[in-house]
Design an enzyme around this catalytic site. Structure first.
Site, PDB file in Angstrom:
ATOM      1  CD  GLU A   1      -3.057  -1.137   2.130  1.00  0.00           C
ATOM      2  OE1 GLU A   1      -2.884  -0.422   3.132  1.00  0.00           O
ATOM      3  OE2 GLU A   1      -4.035  -1.885   1.977  1.00  0.00           O
TER       4      GLU A   1
ATOM      5  CD  GLU B   1      -4.043  -5.939   2.414  1.00  0.00           C
ATOM      6  OE1 GLU B   1      -4.847  -5.081   2.889  1.00  0.00           O
ATOM      7  OE2 GLU B   1      -2.851  -6.005   2.742  1.00  0.00           O
TER       8      GLU B   1
END
Length: 511
Positions: free
Chosen positions: A200, A320
């Site tokens: 991320e 995710e």
């Protein structure tokens, strides 16, 4: 994701697993029976697909199991269960890949895991091991079970996530050195199919801006080439950023820049782009309040990352996604996303890849597929994923003793079955049965039978179906796990009562 971990170190006794609802849409029955099951060897990309060593398309349909990135320096849940039983359960639920997050802390000298229960024989072979040595054991057993593993550099250290791939205490040189160390550590072990370079990236990380200090795309090229210099067979998973040309989205979920600035590595066919996507239980986004929601969501996903797949640029892996499922908005979001990722029954492996967040129940803003006892399955949440689960991969180990060969050698189909009690509380028990193809040809289906020595009666079963007449039990494969390559294995589980049963003699019959 931007999350806080809820450290509920539960030590409750294992509870009876709930049965799965519905059958997987994934089928492998259309493949010629003489062909090996997809998934063997190292993988590479071709257009939007991932192919195995034999050129067969595969679909990553897996789950995140986190903990190595936290101060425990090891996957969570081992305070309650044996790691092998957890991996067996992942496979029995039909997930074919583990994404395992870690932080660079596990590479520090003397990095020792905490939160592992070794009482009663649990995790006995993990005693005294370093974090990396425990990771070795998990990778080895996952491979034996037929699971693939993606290693995810989640954090520079266990204190928290970072916007960029480096910090003052963990420079880029350390990041790259540790990535190369992992690539070398698992060289030749094709259970580890690739590495997710950094979790991320977000503002001020950019894509294509040209600044060496903040351009994530350039950093991913440097790190990816470093990994491939050690092990050129690995896949390199590259997440997005938060903002591109003033358009913001989820951390790591914005891959709009790929169209103009693709990641270019020294070895072709190795890049897989990765997006993250979440629901309102993580954070509110403008698209959730759009009057057309959820019909607007495919357009949102197309803009941020879906176009890469649809334009045949490269494979896309949603590394995710998750939710507590408590709100109606979240329920609609998950249903829409599962449909967008393409049902396996319709598209096969020509689909988006995914790993759900998470197996763990102690993710504070999503919860997990397991409930707080670390054993019981959230069958509602798992049910949303049933249509996008995909065929399992051939295992690297046999089922062990306790079984009876169901056929001869040569070209005759043959299988064996082994039986393990995972928990027994007197009034009832849970057991796992591993079925292995012991012949030289692929199986279309299998059947396991046994006769109880007492009054035991099955109350629930997952990854197979059963009939019981008196003490006699007959179990047949589910739709997703009947096809087994030579040397491959699968498993099913069940709950029964009363406990204290002697191990029955199993007979396996293959077709």
């Amino acid at each position: 994701m931007f999350r806080t971990l809820r450290r509920a170190l539960c030590t409750a006794a294992a509870a009876l697993l709930l049965p799965l609802t519905g059958a997987y849409a994934a089928q492998a029955a259309d493949a010629p029976t003489a062909a090996a099951a997809p998934g063997a060897g190292y993988w590479h990309t071709s257009g939007r697909q991932i192919l195995d060593a034999a050129g067969q398309p595969v679909r990553i349909a897996g789950i995140n199991w986190f903990g190595f990135e936290t101060s425990n320096l090891v996957v969570h849940g081992l305070w309650s269960r044996d790691y092998k039983s957890m991996i067996d359960q992942v496979r029995s639920l039909g997930y074919n890949t583990l994404r395992i997050p870690y932080s660079d802390d596990i590479f520090k000298p003397g990095a020792t895991p905490s939160g592992i229960d070794v009482s009663g024989g649990k995790n006995a072979d993990l005693q005294g091991l370093t974090s990396l040595q425990v990771l070795d054991r998990i990778v080895a057993y996952a491979g034996q079970d037929g699971l693939k593993v993606i290693l995810d550099r989640h954090r520079p250290d266990s204190a928290g996530q970072s916007a960029l791939w480096y910090t003052a205490s963990v420079p880029e040189s350390t990041w790259i050195a540790n990535l190369k160390s992992l690539a070398a550590r698992y060289q030749g072990q094709d259970t580890v199919i690739g590495i997710d370079l950094h979790n991320e990236p977000h503002d001020p990380a950019c894509w294509g801006c040209g600044d060496q200090a903040t351009d994530w795309r350039l950093a991913a090229q440097r790190a990816g080439n470093a990994v491939l210099s050690v092990n050129p067979s690995l896949l390199v998973f590259v997440e997005g950023v938060q903002t591109y040309n003033g358009v913001s989205g989820w951390w790591g979920g914005n891959l709009m820049g790929v169209a103009q600035y693709p990641v270019q590595l020294s070895v072709p066919g190795r890049v897989v782009y990765s997006a993250h996507d979440y629901a309102t239980s993580v954070a509110q986004q403008s698209w959730f309040s759009d009057p057309s929601f959820p019909a607007n969501m495919p357009g949102v996903w197309d803009k941020y990352w879906g176009y890469i797949f649809k334009q045949n640029i490269a494979p896309v892996w949603v590394g995710e996604f998750g939710t507590t499922l408590q709100s109606a908005v979240d329920q609609k979001w998950l249903a829409a996303l599962a449909d967008y990722l393409r049902p396996t029954s319709t598209y096969g492996a020509d689909s988006f890849h995914w790993t759900y967040w998470s197996l763990n129940p102690n993710s504070g803003d999503t919860g997990g597929i397991l409930k707080d006892d670390w054993t019981t399955v959230d069958t509602v949440k798992d049910g949303y994923l049933a249509g996008i689960k995909a065929p399992l991969f051939p295992g690297g180990g046999s089922g062990g003793g306790g079984g009876d060969n169901g056929g001869g050698g040569g070209s005759a189909p043959a299988c064996s079955a082994s039986y393990t009690v995972s928990s027994d509380w007197g009034g009832g028990f849970n057991a796992e049965v591993k079925v292995a193809n012991t012949g030289t040809v692929a199986l279309k289906s299998w059947k396991v039978t046994w006769t109880w020595g007492g009054a035991q009666k099955i109350s629930s079963m997952w990854s197979a179906s059963y009939t019981q007449s008196g003490a006699s039990v007959t179990v047949v494969n589910a739709a997703h796990n009947g096809s087994l390559a030579a040397g491959g294995s699968t498993s099913f589980g069940f709950g029964a009562a009363p406990g204290g049963a002697a191990t029955p003699t199993l007979t396996c019959t293959a077709a």
